[in-house]
Scaffold this active site. Structure first.
Site, PDB file in Angstrom:
ATOM      1  N   ASN A  85      -6.896   3.290  -5.218  1.00  0.00           N
ATOM      2  CA  ASN A  85      -6.830   4.200  -4.089  1.00  0.00           C
ATOM      3  C   ASN A  85      -6.127   5.496  -4.463  1.00  0.00           C
ATOM      4  O   ASN A  85      -6.633   6.589  -4.198  1.00  0.00           O
ATOM      5  CB  ASN A  85      -6.131   3.517  -2.905  1.00  0.00           C
ATOM      6  CG  ASN A  85      -7.087   2.693  -2.073  1.00  0.00           C
ATOM      7  OD1 ASN A  85      -8.036   3.206  -1.502  1.00  0.00           O
ATOM      8  ND2 ASN A  85      -6.851   1.400  -2.015  1.00  0.00           N
ATOM      9  N   LYS A  87      -5.054  -9.858  -8.909  1.00  0.00           N
ATOM     10  CA  LYS A  87      -5.254  -9.950  -7.472  1.00  0.00           C
ATOM     11  C   LYS A  87      -5.976 -11.260  -7.166  1.00  0.00           C
ATOM     12  O   LYS A  87      -6.617 -11.853  -8.034  1.00  0.00           O
ATOM     13  CB  LYS A  87      -6.080  -8.782  -6.958  1.00  0.00           C
ATOM     14  CG  LYS A  87      -5.509  -7.413  -7.254  1.00  0.00           C
ATOM     15  CD  LYS A  87      -4.136  -7.216  -6.653  1.00  0.00           C
ATOM     16  CE  LYS A  87      -3.655  -5.783  -6.823  1.00  0.00           C
ATOM     17  NZ  LYS A  87      -2.252  -5.618  -6.403  1.00  0.00           N
ATOM     18  N   MET A  91      -7.960  -2.772  -1.805  1.00  0.00           N
ATOM     19  CA  MET A  91      -7.454  -2.014  -2.938  1.00  0.00           C
ATOM     20  C   MET A  91      -8.643  -1.416  -3.687  1.00  0.00           C
ATOM     21  O   MET A  91      -9.671  -2.067  -3.857  1.00  0.00           O
ATOM     22  CB  MET A  91      -6.665  -2.919  -3.877  1.00  0.00           C
ATOM     23  CG  MET A  91      -5.520  -3.682  -3.197  1.00  0.00           C
ATOM     24  SD  MET A  91      -6.052  -5.172  -2.315  1.00  0.00           S
ATOM     25  CE  MET A  91      -6.184  -6.314  -3.687  1.00  0.00           C
ATOM     26  N   SER A 135       0.812  -1.222   0.000  1.00  0.00           N
ATOM     27  CA  SER A 135       0.000   0.000   0.000  1.00  0.00           C
ATOM     28  C   SER A 135       0.839   1.263   0.000  1.00  0.00           C
ATOM     29  O   SER A 135       0.329   2.353  -0.300  1.00  0.00           O
ATOM     30  CB  SER A 135      -0.922   0.035   1.222  1.00  0.00           C
ATOM     31  OG  SER A 135      -1.766  -1.081   1.255  1.00  0.00           O
ATOM     32  N   THR A 136       2.112   1.136   0.364  1.00  0.00           N
ATOM     33  CA  THR A 136       2.962   2.318   0.521  1.00  0.00           C
ATOM     34  C   THR A 136       4.223   2.247  -0.325  1.00  0.00           C
ATOM     35  O   THR A 136       5.152   3.022  -0.113  1.00  0.00           O
ATOM     36  CB  THR A 136       3.341   2.495   2.003  1.00  0.00           C
ATOM     37  OG1 THR A 136       3.974   1.294   2.469  1.00  0.00           O
ATOM     38  CG2 THR A 136       2.119   2.770   2.858  1.00  0.00           C
ATOM     39  N   CYS A 169      -3.758   1.718  -9.667  1.00  0.00           N
ATOM     40  CA  CYS A 169      -4.031   1.774  -8.234  1.00  0.00           C
ATOM     41  C   CYS A 169      -5.293   2.595  -8.035  1.00  0.00           C
ATOM     42  O   CYS A 169      -5.305   3.808  -8.281  1.00  0.00           O
ATOM     43  CB  CYS A 169      -2.887   2.408  -7.454  1.00  0.00           C
ATOM     44  SG  CYS A 169      -3.263   2.595  -5.687  1.00  0.00           S
TER      45      CYS A 169
END
Length: 392
Positions: free
Chosen positions: A106, A274, A314, A67-68, A104
């Protein structure tokens, strides 16, 4: 002894949804990195701090989670009727690899805001107060995303009272629309089936729904692999055997979806597809201690990203969930109770999320005009990132 000075590159560190990433304007990158290739990949790896055999990304901007460990490059759009081109790079933590194969969802919530503040949206289109509609061309997957960015006193509004499970503090709501979220050829179900039998060595034959919407995703029933759907991160991420099982399922599903030719290629395509497991509604306690009841949700979903269970969901996988839920007969739809629906509420490790999607069937082929969800975004830091001058 080598003593190469560092260079500095204008950059902004932004939270978008439940992810964080380093955002660049293409024009601000060193010339060699303004185009795709080895120099660009090497630069982004060094910015984030990868590859890191310690798995911490201590010497970079990454946060040692999928996520980062993200980067975004924006430019004035090359497409008609769009404001900005959005290119997303998922950075591997422990390997020298940048995955450009997907979006992505998000960070998509932050693209419109950064485009406005970065001068990539015509000033005449930005109201003094109100909302600016930013049309984004997602260059990885050749799709349109529309972000509704709130504006106050002529500037992007970032603070507010919108709460997003998986994010500690409230912020301003940004509605994001993912237009025509199926893949470019319209093959939403690459096998032509809503449900397939997937043979996975060492695991068995599993019922799966494999869908290209938002991001290629493989859905499997939690019960079929020994889970309840209420699991939090530690239950999966501390279990090497479980992680290996999920990766095996993902690899064989990727071959079946036509994304790779053989399972060995899966290691070089970590970002897509995914894999997610799902179950009918059940009560559980989220990672923040929040109680989630069966009245709050239509189903349970847990998804893995870059080999680990995601702490929330996600954004692109949420699009896949909403799309599959809208199509009667998929595993997602059946877990949510079946029938026709235009929105679904699902429980994830950090809480709940609602996503809307409208599906239509024409001559046996399913299509979705758009999927819609609300996220938030906030600039955390802006200025320059620094990297050694010989790192790319």
């Amino acid at each position: 002894m080598s003593n190469i000075p560092q260079i500095k590159i204008p950059a902004t560190y932004i939270r978008g949804g439940t992810s964080k990433g380093v955002f660049f304007r293409q024009q601000d990158l060193p010339e060699a990195a303004q185009v795709p290739g080895a120099a660009r990949d090497a630069l982004l790896l060094r910015v984030i701090g990868s590859p890191d055999p310690y798995g911490k990304q201590t010497d970079g901007m990454g946060g040692a989670t999928s996520s980062t460990s993200k980067t975004v490059i924006l430019s004035k759009s090359s497409q008609p009727d769009h404001d900005v081109d959005y290119l997303f790079g998922q950075i591997s933590i422990d390997k020298p690899f940048v995955d450009w194969s997907g979006n992505c969802g998000n960070l998509s919530a932050a693209v419109g805001s950064f485009a406005v503040s970065g001068g990539l949206v015509e000033a005449s289109r930005i109201p003094q107060n109100g909302t600016v509609v930013v049309r984004i061309w997602q260059a990885n997957i050749s799709k349109t995303i529309i972000a509704h960015v709130p504006i106050t006193n002529g500037e992007v509004q970032e603070t507010g009272d919108f709460e997003l499970d998986g994010v500690t503090f409230p912020a301003a709501e940004v509605q994001v629309e993912f237009m025509d979220p199926a893949d470019g050829e319209g093959a939403m179900f690459p096998t032509g089936n809503l449900v397939d039998d997937l043979d996975v060595p060492g695991v068995g034959t599993l019922k799966v729904t494999m869908i290209n919407a938002g991001i290629p995703t493989i859905f499997v029933n939690a019960e079929a692999i020994g889970y309840t759907g209420t699991e939090l991160q530690d239950a999966i991420n501390n279990d090497d055997k479980a992680l290996a099982m999920f990766e095996t399922i993902r690899a064989h599903g990727a071959v079946r979806m036509g994304l790779i030719d053989n399972i060995e290629e899966a290691a070089q395509r970590q970002h897509t597809p995914k894999i997610a497991f799902l179950a009918p509604p059940a009560e559980y306690t989220s990672s923040s201690g929040k109680q989630v009841t069966t009245d709050d949700i239509d189903l349970l979903v847990r998804a893995l990203s870059m080999g680990k269970l995601h702490h929330a969901m996600m954004g692109t996988a949420a699009v896949a969930i909403g799309t599959a839920a809208a199509i009667p007969g998929t595993l997602v739809n059946l877990a949510a109770g079946g029938g026709e629906r235009t929105a679904v509420r699902f429980g994830h490790p950090s809480g709940t999320l609602r996503v809307g999607a409208e599906a239509t069937e024409n001559n046996g082929e399913w299509s979705v005009v758009k999927a819609v969800m609300s996220r938030s975004a906030r600039v955390l830091m802006e200025g320059w990132v620094r990297v050694p001058g010989d790192s790319f």
